[in-house]
Design a protein around this motif. Structure first.
Motif, PDB file in Angstrom:
ATOM      1  N   PHE A  33      49.212  35.938  31.831  1.00 28.58           N
ATOM      2  CA  PHE A  33      47.896  35.299  31.896  1.00 28.58           C
ATOM      3  C   PHE A  33      48.077  33.797  31.961  1.00 28.58           C
ATOM      4  O   PHE A  33      48.802  33.217  31.148  1.00 28.58           O
ATOM      5  N   ASP A  34      47.449  33.169  32.949  1.00 28.32           N
ATOM      6  CA  ASP A  34      47.561  31.718  33.055  1.00 28.32           C
ATOM      7  C   ASP A  34      46.176  31.111  33.274  1.00 28.32           C
ATOM      8  O   ASP A  34      45.157  31.795  33.173  1.00 28.32           O
ATOM      9  N   VAL A  35      46.135  29.816  33.568  1.00 30.31           N
ATOM     10  CA  VAL A  35      44.862  29.115  33.690  1.00 30.31           C
ATOM     11  C   VAL A  35      44.023  29.664  34.851  1.00 30.31           C
ATOM     12  O   VAL A  35      42.806  29.801  34.734  1.00 30.31           O
ATOM     13  N   GLU A  36      44.669  29.994  35.967  1.00 31.24           N
ATOM     14  CA  GLU A  36      43.925  30.587  37.089  1.00 31.24           C
ATOM     15  C   GLU A  36      43.279  31.906  36.677  1.00 31.24           C
ATOM     16  O   GLU A  36      42.138  32.201  37.044  1.00 31.24           O
ATOM     17  N   ASP A  37      44.007  32.705  35.900  1.00 34.25           N
ATOM     18  CA  ASP A  37      43.442  33.969  35.400  1.00 34.25           C
ATOM     19  C   ASP A  37      42.249  33.712  34.488  1.00 34.25           C
ATOM     20  O   ASP A  37      41.244  34.432  34.543  1.00 34.25           O
ATOM     21  N   LEU A  38      42.370  32.700  33.636  1.00 34.93           N
ATOM     22  CA  LEU A  38      41.272  32.365  32.736  1.00 34.93           C
ATOM     23  C   LEU A  38      40.039  31.948  33.526  1.00 34.93           C
ATOM     24  O   LEU A  38      38.928  32.410  33.254  1.00 34.93           O
ATOM     25  N   CYS A  74      45.513  26.389  29.214  1.00 27.60           N
ATOM     26  CA  CYS A  74      44.223  27.066  29.076  1.00 27.60           C
ATOM     27  C   CYS A  74      43.270  26.208  28.245  1.00 27.60           C
ATOM     28  O   CYS A  74      42.077  26.113  28.555  1.00 27.60           O
ATOM     29  N   ALA A  75      43.790  25.573  27.196  1.00 30.34           N
ATOM     30  CA  ALA A  75      42.953  24.708  26.357  1.00 30.34           C
ATOM     31  C   ALA A  75      42.421  23.523  27.164  1.00 30.34           C
ATOM     32  O   ALA A  75      41.260  23.129  26.996  1.00 30.34           O
ATOM     33  N   ASP A  76      43.254  22.947  28.041  1.00 32.90           N
ATOM     34  CA  ASP A  76      42.799  21.851  28.905  1.00 32.90           C
ATOM     35  C   ASP A  76      41.645  22.312  29.784  1.00 32.90           C
ATOM     36  O   ASP A  76      40.650  21.604  29.953  1.00 32.90           O
ATOM     37  N   PHE A  77      41.775  23.510  30.352  1.00 27.68           N
ATOM     38  CA  PHE A  77      40.732  24.038  31.219  1.00 27.68           C
ATOM     39  C   PHE A  77      39.442  24.280  30.434  1.00 27.68           C
ATOM     40  O   PHE A  77      38.346  23.926  30.883  1.00 27.68           O
ATOM     41  N   LEU A  78      39.558  24.879  29.254  1.00 28.07           N
ATOM     42  CA  LEU A  78      38.368  25.148  28.447  1.00 28.07           C
ATOM     43  C   LEU A  78      37.700  23.849  28.006  1.00 28.07           C
ATOM     44  O   LEU A  78      36.471  23.766  27.935  1.00 28.07           O
ATOM     45  N   GLU A  79      38.488  22.824  27.728  1.00 30.25           N
ATOM     46  CA  GLU A  79      37.926  21.519  27.363  1.00 30.25           C
ATOM     47  C   GLU A  79      37.162  20.931  28.555  1.00 30.25           C
ATOM     48  O   GLU A  79      36.087  20.370  28.388  1.00 30.25           O
ATOM     49  N   TRP A  80      37.720  21.085  29.770  1.00 33.22           N
ATOM     50  CA  TRP A  80      37.011  20.627  30.972  1.00 33.22           C
ATOM     51  C   TRP A  80      35.681  21.362  31.091  1.00 33.22           C
ATOM     52  O   TRP A  80      34.643  20.750  31.383  1.00 33.22           O
ATOM     53  N   CYS A  81      35.694  22.680  30.880  1.00 34.92           N
ATOM     54  CA  CYS A  81      34.464  23.475  30.954  1.00 34.92           C
ATOM     55  C   CYS A  81      33.438  22.987  29.936  1.00 34.92           C
ATOM     56  O   CYS A  81      32.245  22.885  30.238  1.00 34.92           O
ATOM     57  N   LYS A  82      33.901  22.664  28.738  1.00 32.36           N
ATOM     58  CA  LYS A  82      32.990  22.185  27.689  1.00 32.36           C
ATOM     59  C   LYS A  82      32.425  20.811  28.056  1.00 32.36           C
ATOM     60  O   LYS A  82      31.217  20.586  27.954  1.00 32.36           O
ATOM     61  N   GLU A  83      33.284  19.912  28.502  1.00 39.72           N
ATOM     62  CA  GLU A  83      32.841  18.565  28.855  1.00 39.72           C
ATOM     63  C   GLU A  83      31.864  18.577  30.022  1.00 39.72           C
ATOM     64  O   GLU A  83      31.001  17.703  30.126  1.00 39.72           O
ATOM     65  N   ASN A  84      31.990  19.558  30.901  1.00 42.49           N
ATOM     66  CA  ASN A  84      31.123  19.649  32.073  1.00 42.49           C
ATOM     67  C   ASN A  84      29.984  20.641  31.885  1.00 42.49           C
ATOM     68  O   ASN A  84      29.329  21.037  32.850  1.00 42.49           O
ATOM     69  N   ASP A  85      29.770  21.079  30.656  1.00 42.87           N
ATOM     70  CA  ASP A  85      28.623  21.906  30.266  1.00 42.87           C
ATOM     71  C   ASP A  85      28.619  23.298  30.894  1.00 42.87           C
ATOM     72  O   ASP A  85      27.572  23.879  31.122  1.00 42.87           O
ATOM     73  N   TYR A  86      29.804  23.848  31.152  1.00 39.69           N
ATOM     74  CA  TYR A  86      29.883  25.241  31.619  1.00 39.69           C
ATOM     75  C   TYR A  86      29.954  26.200  30.432  1.00 39.69           C
ATOM     76  O   TYR A  86      29.568  27.354  30.550  1.00 39.69           O
ATOM     77  N   ILE A  87      30.491  25.729  29.331  1.00 37.96           N
ATOM     78  CA  ILE A  87      30.508  26.494  28.088  1.00 37.96           C
ATOM     79  C   ILE A  87      30.049  25.568  26.969  1.00 37.96           C
ATOM     80  O   ILE A  87      30.116  24.341  27.097  1.00 37.96           O
ATOM     81  N   ASP A  88      29.603  26.155  25.868  1.00 41.39           N
ATOM     82  CA  ASP A  88      29.194  25.349  24.726  1.00 41.39           C
ATOM     83  C   ASP A  88      30.379  25.015  23.831  1.00 41.39           C
ATOM     84  O   ASP A  88      30.506  23.902  23.338  1.00 41.39           O
ATOM     85  N   ASP A  89      31.239  25.997  23.616  1.00 42.62           N
ATOM     86  CA  ASP A  89      32.385  25.783  22.737  1.00 42.62           C
ATOM     87  C   ASP A  89      33.385  26.911  22.946  1.00 42.62           C
ATOM     88  O   ASP A  89      33.083  27.902  23.617  1.00 42.62           O
ATOM     89  N   TYR A  90      34.549  26.759  22.355  1.00 43.95           N
ATOM     90  CA  TYR A  90      35.593  27.769  22.477  1.00 43.95           C
ATOM     91  C   TYR A  90      36.568  27.634  21.315  1.00 43.95           C
ATOM     92  O   TYR A  90      36.660  26.586  20.675  1.00 43.95           O
ATOM     93  N   THR A  91      37.268  28.718  21.047  1.00 51.79           N
ATOM     94  CA  THR A  91      38.417  28.689  20.150  1.00 51.79           C
ATOM     95  C   THR A  91      39.502  29.551  20.772  1.00 51.79           C
ATOM     96  O   THR A  91      39.209  30.484  21.535  1.00 51.79           O
ATOM     97  N   THR A  92      40.737  29.220  20.477  1.00 61.22           N
ATOM     98  CA  THR A  92      41.859  30.057  20.894  1.00 61.22           C
ATOM     99  C   THR A  92      42.734  30.283  19.679  1.00 61.22           C
ATOM    100  O   THR A  92      42.854  29.418  18.813  1.00 61.22           O
ATOM    101  N   GLU A  93      43.316  31.453  19.613  1.00 60.77           N
ATOM    102  CA  GLU A  93      44.225  31.787  18.521  1.00 60.77           C
ATOM    103  C   GLU A  93      45.394  32.555  19.111  1.00 60.77           C
ATOM    104  O   GLU A  93      45.210  33.566  19.779  1.00 60.77           O
ATOM    105  N   SER A  94      46.593  32.032  18.894  1.00 60.31           N
ATOM    106  CA  SER A  94      47.797  32.694  19.401  1.00 60.31           C
ATOM    107  C   SER A  94      48.519  33.396  18.269  1.00 60.31           C
ATOM    108  O   SER A  94      48.562  32.898  17.140  1.00 60.31           O
ATOM    109  N   TYR A  95      49.060  34.552  18.582  1.00 63.64           N
ATOM    110  CA  TYR A  95      49.848  35.283  17.602  1.00 63.64           C
ATOM    111  C   TYR A  95      50.802  36.224  18.322  1.00 63.64           C
ATOM    112  O   TYR A  95      50.708  36.396  19.543  1.00 63.64           O
ATOM    113  N   THR A  96      51.695  36.819  17.598  1.00 64.55           N
ATOM    114  CA  THR A  96      52.640  37.762  18.182  1.00 64.55           C
ATOM    115  C   THR A  96      52.382  39.151  17.635  1.00 64.55           C
ATOM    116  O   THR A  96      51.954  39.312  16.486  1.00 64.55           O
ATOM    117  N   VAL A  97      52.621  40.129  18.471  1.00 69.46           N
ATOM    118  CA  VAL A  97      52.460  41.527  18.065  1.00 69.46           C
ATOM    119  C   VAL A  97      53.728  42.273  18.429  1.00 69.46           C
ATOM    120  O   VAL A  97      54.443  41.906  19.354  1.00 69.46           O
TER     121      VAL A  97
END
Length: 102
Positions: A33-38, A74-97
């Motif tokens: 999964f990468d930024v294009e996928d997101l 992905c965080a850079d992309f989501l921040e762009w979306c937030k700054e440009n009013d495409y989303i209101d907010d976001y969180t990401t959490e990484s972990y291993t399984v």
């Protein structure tokens, strides 16, 4: 072990409809999964309602999203979306399984 990231995306329509105020939560394996996928996931999942800006501006709004930069994280992309009013907010959490057989 597999590294995964959980994304929680908050969006809302101008009318505050319940669908757009509900968080969109999804988890992806980092190595698949990468930024294009997101960018595609948010668009195809219709969690970004381009019509909410009004029919007159929807095409320009959508075209701007199509031109969004995807050369960062992905965080850079989501921040762009937030700054440009495409989303209101976001969180990401990484972990291993643990990798299982199922």
């Amino acid at each position: 072990m597999i590294k995964v990231t959980q994304f929680t995306i908050h969006t809302s329509g101008k009318n505050g409809g319940a669908t757009w105020n509900s968080p969109y939560i999804f988890t992806r394996k980092d190595n698949n999964f990468d930024v294009e996928d997101l960018k595609t996931t948010l668009y195809v999942g219709q969690r970004l309602n381009f019509d909410h800006v009004g029919l007159k501006d929807a095409d320009a709004w959508e075209e701007k999203y199509r031109q969004a930069p995807t050369d960062g994280t992905c965080a850079d992309f989501l921040e762009w979306c937030k700054e440009n009013d495409y989303i209101d907010d976001y969180t990401t959490e990484s972990y291993t399984v643990a990798e299982g057989n199922n």
